[in-house]
Design a protein around this motif. Structure first.
Motif, PDB file in Angstrom:
ATOM      1  N   GLY A 258     -52.132 -31.530  -8.759  1.00 23.45           N
ATOM      2  CA  GLY A 258     -53.373 -31.655  -7.928  1.00 23.45           C
ATOM      3  C   GLY A 258     -53.267 -31.216  -6.468  1.00 23.45           C
ATOM      4  N   ASP A 259     -52.266 -30.976  -5.889  1.00 17.52           N
ATOM      5  CA  ASP A 259     -52.075 -30.613  -4.615  1.00 17.52           C
ATOM      6  C   ASP A 259     -52.520 -29.303  -4.178  1.00 17.52           C
ATOM      7  N   GLY A 260     -52.570 -28.377  -5.208  1.00 16.62           N
ATOM      8  CA  GLY A 260     -52.941 -27.212  -4.946  1.00 16.62           C
ATOM      9  C   GLY A 260     -51.748 -25.928  -4.581  1.00 16.62           C
TER      10      GLY A 260
ATOM     11  N   THR B 291     -36.697 -32.628   0.084  1.00 16.39           N
ATOM     12  CA  THR B 291     -37.067 -33.998   0.010  1.00 16.39           C
ATOM     13  C   THR B 291     -37.072 -34.484  -1.418  1.00 16.39           C
ATOM     14  N   TYR B 292     -36.657 -33.582  -2.220  1.00 15.49           N
ATOM     15  CA  TYR B 292     -36.073 -34.378  -3.680  1.00 15.49           C
ATOM     16  C   TYR B 292     -34.913 -34.486  -3.578  1.00 15.49           C
ATOM     17  N   VAL B 293     -34.399 -35.589  -2.991  1.00 12.88           N
ATOM     18  CA  VAL B 293     -33.060 -35.726  -2.474  1.00 12.88           C
ATOM     19  C   VAL B 293     -32.011 -36.043  -3.689  1.00 12.88           C
TER      20      VAL B 293
ATOM     21  N   MET C  55     -28.901 -36.904 -10.074  1.00 12.92           N
ATOM     22  CA  MET C  55     -29.643 -38.335 -10.073  1.00 12.92           C
ATOM     23  C   MET C  55     -30.131 -38.897 -11.330  1.00 12.92           C
ATOM     24  N   GLN C  56     -30.864 -37.677 -12.042  1.00 12.02           N
ATOM     25  CA  GLN C  56     -31.683 -37.923 -13.375  1.00 12.02           C
ATOM     26  C   GLN C  56     -31.114 -37.330 -14.225  1.00 12.02           C
ATOM     27  N   LEU C  57     -29.764 -37.385 -14.612  1.00  9.45           N
ATOM     28  CA  LEU C  57     -29.214 -36.469 -15.592  1.00  9.45           C
ATOM     29  C   LEU C  57     -29.614 -36.778 -17.063  1.00  9.45           C
TER      30      LEU C  57
ATOM     31  N   SER D 150     -45.375 -27.094 -16.122  1.00 11.71           N
ATOM     32  CA  SER D 150     -45.861 -28.575 -15.817  1.00 11.71           C
ATOM     33  C   SER D 150     -45.453 -29.097 -14.396  1.00 11.71           C
ATOM     34  N   ASP D 151     -46.386 -29.172 -13.688  1.00 10.02           N
ATOM     35  CA  ASP D 151     -45.846 -29.651 -12.294  1.00 10.02           C
ATOM     36  C   ASP D 151     -46.304 -31.155 -12.308  1.00 10.02           C
ATOM     37  N   SER D 152     -45.319 -31.826 -12.782  1.00 13.06           N
ATOM     38  CA  SER D 152     -45.744 -33.360 -13.028  1.00 13.06           C
ATOM     39  C   SER D 152     -44.936 -34.368 -12.104  1.00 13.06           C
ATOM     40  N   THR D 153     -45.276 -35.502 -12.163  1.00  8.40           N
ATOM     41  CA  THR D 153     -44.401 -36.494 -11.536  1.00  8.40           C
ATOM     42  C   THR D 153     -43.304 -36.811 -12.494  1.00  8.40           C
ATOM     43  N   ASP D 154     -42.666 -37.800 -11.884  1.00  2.00           N
ATOM     44  CA  ASP D 154     -41.338 -38.175 -12.648  1.00  2.00           C
ATOM     45  C   ASP D 154     -42.001 -38.771 -13.648  1.00  2.00           C
ATOM     46  N   PRO D 155     -40.980 -38.997 -15.002  1.00  2.00           N
ATOM     47  CA  PRO D 155     -41.494 -39.518 -16.296  1.00  2.00           C
ATOM     48  C   PRO D 155     -41.540 -41.226 -16.224  1.00  2.00           C
TER      49      PRO D 155
ATOM     50  N   ILE E 256     -40.347 -24.211  -1.458  1.00  2.00           N
ATOM     51  CA  ILE E 256     -39.334 -23.915  -2.358  1.00  2.00           C
ATOM     52  C   ILE E 256     -39.667 -24.177  -3.827  1.00  2.00           C
ATOM     53  N   TYR E 257     -40.094 -25.213  -3.970  1.00  2.00           N
ATOM     54  CA  TYR E 257     -40.623 -25.606  -5.337  1.00  2.00           C
ATOM     55  C   TYR E 257     -41.727 -24.909  -5.968  1.00  2.00           C
ATOM     56  N   HIS E 258     -42.475 -24.619  -5.208  1.00  2.00           N
ATOM     57  CA  HIS E 258     -43.866 -23.919  -5.748  1.00  2.00           C
ATOM     58  C   HIS E 258     -43.433 -22.588  -6.162  1.00  2.00           C
ATOM     59  N   GLU E 259     -42.644 -21.961  -5.301  1.00  2.00           N
ATOM     60  CA  GLU E 259     -42.392 -20.421  -5.643  1.00  2.00           C
ATOM     61  C   GLU E 259     -41.781 -20.208  -6.635  1.00  2.00           C
TER      62      GLU E 259
ATOM     63  N   VAL F 252     -43.126 -42.523  -4.572  1.00  2.00           N
ATOM     64  CA  VAL F 252     -42.144 -41.434  -4.803  1.00  2.00           C
ATOM     65  C   VAL F 252     -42.946 -40.040  -4.072  1.00  2.00           C
ATOM     66  N   VAL F 253     -41.992 -39.476  -3.225  1.00  2.00           N
ATOM     67  CA  VAL F 253     -42.472 -38.278  -2.475  1.00  2.00           C
ATOM     68  C   VAL F 253     -42.702 -37.206  -3.500  1.00  2.00           C
ATOM     69  N   GLN F 254     -43.925 -36.688  -3.385  1.00  2.00           N
ATOM     70  CA  GLN F 254     -44.405 -35.614  -4.280  1.00  2.00           C
ATOM     71  C   GLN F 254     -44.322 -34.277  -3.703  1.00  2.00           C
ATOM     72  N   THR F 255     -44.587 -34.174  -2.188  1.00  2.42           N
ATOM     73  CA  THR F 255     -44.567 -32.690  -1.671  1.00  2.42           C
ATOM     74  C   THR F 255     -44.789 -33.126  -0.219  1.00  2.42           C
TER      75      THR F 255
ATOM     76  N   THR G 224     -39.021 -45.109  -3.388  1.00  2.00           N
ATOM     77  CA  THR G 224     -38.405 -46.394  -4.479  1.00  2.00           C
ATOM     78  C   THR G 224     -37.841 -45.637  -5.626  1.00  2.00           C
ATOM     79  N   LEU G 225     -37.822 -44.466  -5.752  1.00  2.00           N
ATOM     80  CA  LEU G 225     -37.576 -43.935  -6.847  1.00  2.00           C
ATOM     81  C   LEU G 225     -36.157 -44.351  -7.643  1.00  2.00           C
ATOM     82  N   TYR G 226     -35.183 -44.581  -6.736  1.00  2.00           N
ATOM     83  CA  TYR G 226     -33.733 -44.884  -7.219  1.00  2.00           C
ATOM     84  C   TYR G 226     -33.469 -46.215  -6.536  1.00  2.00           C
ATOM     85  N   ASP G 227     -32.585 -47.203  -7.619  1.00  2.00           N
ATOM     86  CA  ASP G 227     -32.194 -48.307  -7.113  1.00  2.00           C
ATOM     87  C   ASP G 227     -31.446 -48.503  -6.045  1.00  2.00           C
TER      88      ASP G 227
HETATM   89  N1  AG3 Z   1     -43.941 -32.791  -8.499  1.00  2.00           N
HETATM   90  C1  AG3 Z   1     -42.270 -33.023  -8.652  1.00  2.00           C
HETATM   91  C2  AG3 Z   1     -41.993 -34.390  -7.773  1.00  2.00           C
HETATM   92  C3  AG3 Z   1     -40.733 -34.796  -8.301  1.00  2.00           C
HETATM   93  C4  AG3 Z   1     -40.058 -35.489  -7.447  1.00  2.00           C
HETATM   94  N2  AG3 Z   1     -39.077 -36.367  -8.068  1.00  2.00           N
HETATM   95  C5  AG3 Z   1     -37.982 -36.667  -7.772  1.00  2.00           C
HETATM   96  N3  AG3 Z   1     -37.527 -36.503  -6.490  1.00  2.00           N
HETATM   97  N4  AG3 Z   1     -37.050 -36.585  -8.637  1.00  2.00           N
HETATM   98  C6  AG3 Z   1     -44.285 -32.673  -7.281  1.00  2.00           C
HETATM   99  C7  AG3 Z   1     -45.592 -31.994  -7.064  1.00  2.00           C
HETATM  100  C8  AG3 Z   1     -45.887 -30.873  -6.373  1.00  2.00           C
HETATM  101  N5  AG3 Z   1     -46.817 -30.022  -6.668  1.00  2.00           N
END
Ligand code: AG3
Length: 282
Positions: free
Chosen positions: A84-86, A222-224, A194-196, A154-159, A59-62, A49-52, A7-10
């Motif tokens: 938090g997923d490690g 998966t971060y489409v 998508m998030q310019l 900073s391995d965060s979720t979206d804002p 790809i992301y973590h490396e 929102v898909v986190q991982t 549900t991240l985007y409309d």
């Molecule tokens: N944190 C980044 C999620 C970003 C997803 N958002 C998006 N598709 N714009 C992932 C945590 C993995 N450790």
């Protein structure tokens, strides 16, 4: 078969078939779901929102761990905000020179559930004696800690929700205060196409705090919606231009085996498509 639709985007999004439900809980901070999908393995969702996912997390973590760590080459102390997923912990602790890692996660249940249901992410890294776990809001931690770090990730979720504070000007300023001289901050900064606006806002905020700031990118399936942008911020301008020969010798000496990262990708990741360069105006 039931489906999960992000549900991240409309007006656009991705869907996964839920082949097996593993866990679902409303934590104190967010709504967490972990399920199995035949194509992507185990998938972790926070607030829709898909986190991982097990298949493409490398790809992301490396890219978030090895780009700053090999650029610096001498990092001893690392701070991970979120994560938090490690998965980030796993990649950071592969660097033998790293003597101390602090991971600050707001939601204890994310760590607990991921240790149980996503053990391939951390692969035991939570038990590494160099690792210190703090359950706290990351923005609060950087505001109050006396610790200093060579690299902050900073391995965060979206804002949206708990992640919002990790994109504020204040957060960046406090990160700078927590860095050793010449240290570097990297952040996940969303899918650029998508998030310019997120990239624009971050570049404006970083430019007021750091001498050098930029973005680098990687395509994470998966971060489409295109390439994911990672922010890069430091007062050491030379760091971004670390030559490929130095990267190669550090990479070789580390003995670390990667599936996405390599020294050539490291260099190339800083080349930005024109729409992104125009957006950040740097
Ligand atoms: N944190 C980044 C999620 C970003 C997803 N958002 C998006 N598709 N714009 C992932 C945590 C993995 N450790």
């Amino acid at each position: 078969m039931p489906k999960f639709t992000e549900t991240l985007y409309d007006a656009y999004g991705q869907a996964f078939r839920i082949d097996e439900r593993l866990h679902e809980v409303k934590t104190d901070h967010q709504h967490l779901i972990i399920f199995h999908n035949a194509r992507y393995g185990r998938v972790m969702i926070l607030d829709g929102v898909v986190q991982t996912t097990e298949m493409d997390e490398f790809i992301y973590h490396e890219m978030m761990a090895h780009v700053p760590l090999f650029a610096l080459g001498r990092a001893r102390r690392v701070l991970i905000i979120g994560g938090g997923d490690g998965g980030m912990l796993r990649e950071v602790t592969r660097h033998r020179g790293v003597a101390h890692v602090t991971l600050v996660e707001i939601d204890r249940q994310v760590i607990d559930m991921c240790r149980t249901y996503l053990p391939k992410h951390s692969q035991g890294a939570f038990d590494d004696p160099r690792v210190h776990i703090v359950i706290e809001d990351g923005s609060n931690f950087v505001r109050t800690t006396h610790d200093r770090f060579d690299v902050i990730i900073s391995d965060s979720t979206d804002p949206i929700g708990p992640g919002e504070a990790l994109f504020e000007a204040d957060f960046y300023a406090h990160c700078k205060r927590c860095l050793t001289p010449g240290g570097v901050l990297v952040t996940q900064n969303g899918v650029a196409f998508m998030q310019l606006d997120e990239v624009k806002t971050t570049s404006r905020r970083l430019s007021r705090v750091f001498d050098d700031w930029h973005f680098y990118t990687a395509a994470v399936p998966t971060y489409v919606g295109g390439i994911m942008a990672f922010a890069w911020a430091t007062d050491n301008r030379a760091l971004r231009d670390t030559d490929v020969e130095s990267l190669k010798s550090r990479y070789r000496a580390s003995g670390i085996q990667t599936r996405y990262y390599n020294p050539e990708i490291h260099r190339a990741a800083f080349a930005l498509p024109q729409y992104l360069r125009d957006a950040v105006g740097g």
